[in-house]
Write an enzyme that holds these catalytic residues in place. Structure first.
Site, PDB file in Angstrom:
ATOM      1  N   HIS A   1       0.848  -1.195   0.000  1.00 44.54           N
ATOM      2  CA  HIS A   1       0.000   0.000   0.000  1.00 44.54           C
ATOM      3  C   HIS A   1       0.884   1.247   0.000  1.00 44.54           C
ATOM      4  O   HIS A   1       1.237   1.769   1.048  1.00 44.54           O
ATOM      5  CB  HIS A   1      -0.930  -0.005   1.211  1.00 44.54           C
ATOM      6  CG  HIS A   1      -2.013   1.022   1.134  1.00 44.54           C
ATOM      7  ND1 HIS A   1      -3.235   0.874   1.747  1.00 44.54           N
ATOM      8  CD2 HIS A   1      -2.069   2.235   0.506  1.00 44.54           C
ATOM      9  CE1 HIS A   1      -3.987   1.930   1.515  1.00 44.54           C
ATOM     10  NE2 HIS A   1      -3.297   2.782   0.771  1.00 44.54           N
TER      11      HIS A   1
ATOM     12  N   HIS B   1       1.641   5.128  -2.304  1.00 40.29           N
ATOM     13  CA  HIS B   1       1.201   6.080  -3.339  1.00 40.29           C
ATOM     14  C   HIS B   1       2.448   6.810  -3.822  1.00 40.29           C
ATOM     15  O   HIS B   1       2.886   7.767  -3.194  1.00 40.29           O
ATOM     16  CB  HIS B   1       0.213   7.086  -2.741  1.00 40.29           C
ATOM     17  CG  HIS B   1      -0.986   6.447  -2.098  1.00 40.29           C
ATOM     18  ND1 HIS B   1      -2.160   6.216  -2.782  1.00 40.29           N
ATOM     19  CD2 HIS B   1      -1.206   5.974  -0.848  1.00 40.29           C
ATOM     20  CE1 HIS B   1      -3.047   5.645  -1.964  1.00 40.29           C
ATOM     21  NE2 HIS B   1      -2.488   5.488  -0.783  1.00 40.29           N
ATOM     22  N   PHE B   2       3.043   6.321  -4.912  1.00 42.59           N
ATOM     23  CA  PHE B   2       4.263   6.942  -5.413  1.00 42.59           C
ATOM     24  C   PHE B   2       3.960   8.001  -6.477  1.00 42.59           C
ATOM     25  O   PHE B   2       4.861   8.526  -7.105  1.00 42.59           O
ATOM     26  CB  PHE B   2       5.224   5.885  -5.959  1.00 42.59           C
ATOM     27  CG  PHE B   2       5.920   5.077  -4.886  1.00 42.59           C
ATOM     28  CD1 PHE B   2       5.873   5.464  -3.552  1.00 42.59           C
ATOM     29  CD2 PHE B   2       6.626   3.929  -5.219  1.00 42.59           C
ATOM     30  CE1 PHE B   2       6.518   4.729  -2.565  1.00 42.59           C
ATOM     31  CE2 PHE B   2       7.277   3.184  -4.236  1.00 42.59           C
ATOM     32  CZ  PHE B   2       7.218   3.576  -2.916  1.00 42.59           C
ATOM     33  N   ARG B   3       2.657   8.250  -6.700  1.00 39.59           N
ATOM     34  CA  ARG B   3       2.225   9.345  -7.581  1.00 39.59           C
ATOM     35  C   ARG B   3       2.749   9.142  -9.001  1.00 39.59           C
ATOM     36  O   ARG B   3       2.572   8.112  -9.571  1.00 39.59           O
ATOM     37  CB  ARG B   3       2.638  10.706  -7.009  1.00 39.59           C
ATOM     38  CG  ARG B   3       2.362  10.901  -5.508  1.00 39.59           C
ATOM     39  CD  ARG B   3       0.892  10.846  -5.152  1.00 39.59           C
ATOM     40  NE  ARG B   3       0.649  11.247  -3.779  1.00 39.59           N
ATOM     41  CZ  ARG B   3      -0.395  10.865  -3.049  1.00 39.59           C
ATOM     42  NH1 ARG B   3      -1.328  10.081  -3.558  1.00 39.59           N
ATOM     43  NH2 ARG B   3      -0.550  11.268  -1.824  1.00 39.59           N
TER      44      ARG B   3
ATOM     45  N   HIS C   1     -10.743   0.210   0.589  1.00 40.20           N
ATOM     46  CA  HIS C   1     -10.706   1.327   1.533  1.00 40.20           C
ATOM     47  C   HIS C   1     -12.104   1.376   2.139  1.00 40.20           C
ATOM     48  O   HIS C   1     -13.047   1.849   1.519  1.00 40.20           O
ATOM     49  CB  HIS C   1     -10.362   2.633   0.802  1.00 40.20           C
ATOM     50  CG  HIS C   1     -10.288   3.819   1.721  1.00 40.20           C
ATOM     51  ND1 HIS C   1      -9.212   4.668   1.746  1.00 40.20           N
ATOM     52  CD2 HIS C   1     -11.148   4.296   2.645  1.00 40.20           C
ATOM     53  CE1 HIS C   1      -9.413   5.610   2.670  1.00 40.20           C
ATOM     54  NE2 HIS C   1     -10.592   5.414   3.211  1.00 40.20           N
TER      55      HIS C   1
ATOM     56  N   ASP D   1       0.878   2.597   3.682  1.00 40.97           N
ATOM     57  CA  ASP D   1      -0.002   3.632   3.118  1.00 40.97           C
ATOM     58  C   ASP D   1       0.790   4.931   2.882  1.00 40.97           C
ATOM     59  O   ASP D   1       0.313   6.033   3.182  1.00 40.97           O
ATOM     60  CB  ASP D   1      -1.219   3.889   4.019  1.00 40.97           C
ATOM     61  CG  ASP D   1      -2.276   4.740   3.337  1.00 40.97           C
ATOM     62  OD1 ASP D   1      -2.153   4.988   2.121  1.00 40.97           O
ATOM     63  OD2 ASP D   1      -3.230   5.152   4.019  1.00 40.97           O
TER      64      ASP D   1
END
Ligand code: NCD
Ligand code: ZN
Length: 443
Positions: A73, A75-77, A192, A307
């Site tokens: 989980h 978020h490396f964009r 989620h 996350d």
């Protein structure tokens, strides 16, 4: 096609001789023992034992050898942003430094990664930028896109509540249809789970305690209860960022996988804190936090995941109500928990199961165990090297952490694909990571 499967070597086949041997100690049957780990030409583990012959030998002394962690989980964009913001290169280098050998990249980009062509386009843009392996999540948005998405994604994500990049989550009726389509792909689905029907006006919150009142635990409990009533039996379900022992017990009783994040395990909402501690789901009370930590220590939490949500410091400095939710954490997931293990607050075998083994098994990702045939990477941890963490340690535009100043133990070495990508605690690797898909993907 950049998206490919990897397969373990069939058991009957004779393993090749090791090209390198790592000598250290390891955790076997709950005890620390001397061990040698043989790596094959392509970095897979070919032998684990007391004494292994052949290959170049690397003596790691007192260091404990562990499987690299699997953090499903993050978020490396942007895959390829060069100037500002996190990207797949800076994100995976932080993972490598923190002992994470495989990451799961979430699909809440703008637009959401909800079609096969968007996912493949992102994989192409990220090609040659990955320091570790990556599983790409596809977003469940329209049922008609799911079959094709399932042929290229490594896992799927369903958002039931608004969060960064998701203004318009699917409603409960759509969720049922999406989960049925997802079940037929065979892929794992991370949900989620917060039910916005239980939210209070979000714009009024001015600190993390008020954020917790606005998106209360009841919202999480309601979403989970509803899911449990409607989940198709064949679905490989996984609930993201569970924040309470009660939800953990409920999911365990129902036999579903889930994850817990370090910020919910180690931090609680304080009225004096600002937007750097704003996250979805919110930090809860100290009582909830302590119970959740106990769940982990008792071995009742199947997976931990960071996350990692690397918002720029400027965005987090404005008014609480306008700041985006999320905290960075891929590089600190394991070092934080290794420091707790060092202090005797968490058993190392419980940690390895939650950070390495179970996420690897549930999502079908290679690695997570120090056993012949596994290829997820090996880390060496010297438990005497405790450090006070500063976010400037990482090559990221994010540059802050909710765990600034905390005690951590970073791996001294990290081996992947037969190469040492971390040496003396510094990143020395090349971007040779690839996009991986589970072995059980049906195509
Ligand atoms: C995540 C982000 O910023 O992408 N934020 C967060 O608060 N956890 C999105 C998410 O996982 O909800
Ligand atoms: Zn997230």
């Amino acid at each position: 096609m950049p998206v490919r499967s990897r397969h373990h070597r069939p058991l009957a086949e004779r393993p090749p001789p090791p090209s390198q041997v790592l000598i250290g100690r390891t955790l076997q049957h709950g005890k620390i023992r001397a061990v040698e780990v043989g790596l094959g030409e392509s970095g897979e583990i070919v032998a684990v034992g007391r004494s292994i012959s052949g290959g170049r030998r690397h003596d790691l002394g007192e260091a404990v050898l562990l499987p690299a962690a699997v953090d499903l989980h993050v978020h490396f964009r942007s895959p390829d942003a060069r100037v500002e913001g996190e990207n797949w290169s800076s994100g995976t280098i932080q993972a490598a430094l923190g002992g994470v050998g495989t990451v799961g990249e979430m699909p809440n980009a703008n637009p959401a990664v909800s079609t096969a062509s968007r996912l493949v386009e992102r994989a192409e843009r990220g090609r040659g930028r990955l320091a570790v392996d990556m599983v790409l999540f596809g977003a469940l948005v329209r049922a008609r896109d799911v079959a094709a998405l399932g042929r290229v994604a490594g896992a799927l994500k369903l958002y039931l509540a608004p969060t960064t990049g998701i203004d318009d989550p699917v409603d409960q009726d759509e969720a049922g249809e999406l989960l049925r389509s997802a079940a037929s792909t065979g892929l794992a689905v991370t949900v989620h789970a917060e039910d916005p029907a239980h939210f209070r006006p979000l714009g009024n919150a001015t600190n993390p305690v008020e954020w917790d009142s606005a998106r209360p635990l009841e919202a999480e409990e309601a979403a989970v209860e509803r899911l449990l009533r409607n989940v198709p039996p064949s679905l490989r379900l996984h609930i993201a960022h569970v924040t309470s022992a009660r939800v953990s017990e409920r999911l365990r009783a129902a036999g579903h996988s889930f994850e817990v994040s370090p910020h919910h395990l180690l931090l609680h909402g304080r009225p004096s804190d600002g937007a750097r501690f704003k996250v979805n789901p919110p930090l809860r009370s100290e009582t909830e936090r302590a119970r959740l930590w106990e769940e982990l220590t008792l071995g009742r939490v199947p997976c931990v995941a960071s996350d990692h949500a690397p918002h720029d410091p400027e965005e987090k400095e404005g008014p609480f109500s306008l700041a985006p939710a999320g905290v960075p954490g891929v590089g600190t997931l394991l070092p934080l928990l290794l420091a707790r293990a060092r202090r005797g607050e968490l058993s190392l075998s419980v940690l390895v199961q939650a950070a390495c083994e179970r996420p690897s098994l549930w999502f079908g990702v290679p690695g997570g165990r120090l056993l012949p045939g596994h290829r997820g990477g090996v880390i060496a941890v010297d438990f005497r090297r405790i450090e006070r963490f500063h976010a400037s340690r990482f090559p990221s535009s994010c540059g802050w952490s909710p765990f600034e100043g905390s005690e951590m133990i970073f791996p001294v070495e990290h081996w992947r694909g037969g190469e040492r990508i971390v040496e003396g605690g510094e990143y020395t690797g090349r971007p040779t990571g690839s996009i991986v898909r589970p072995e059980y993907a049906r195509n």
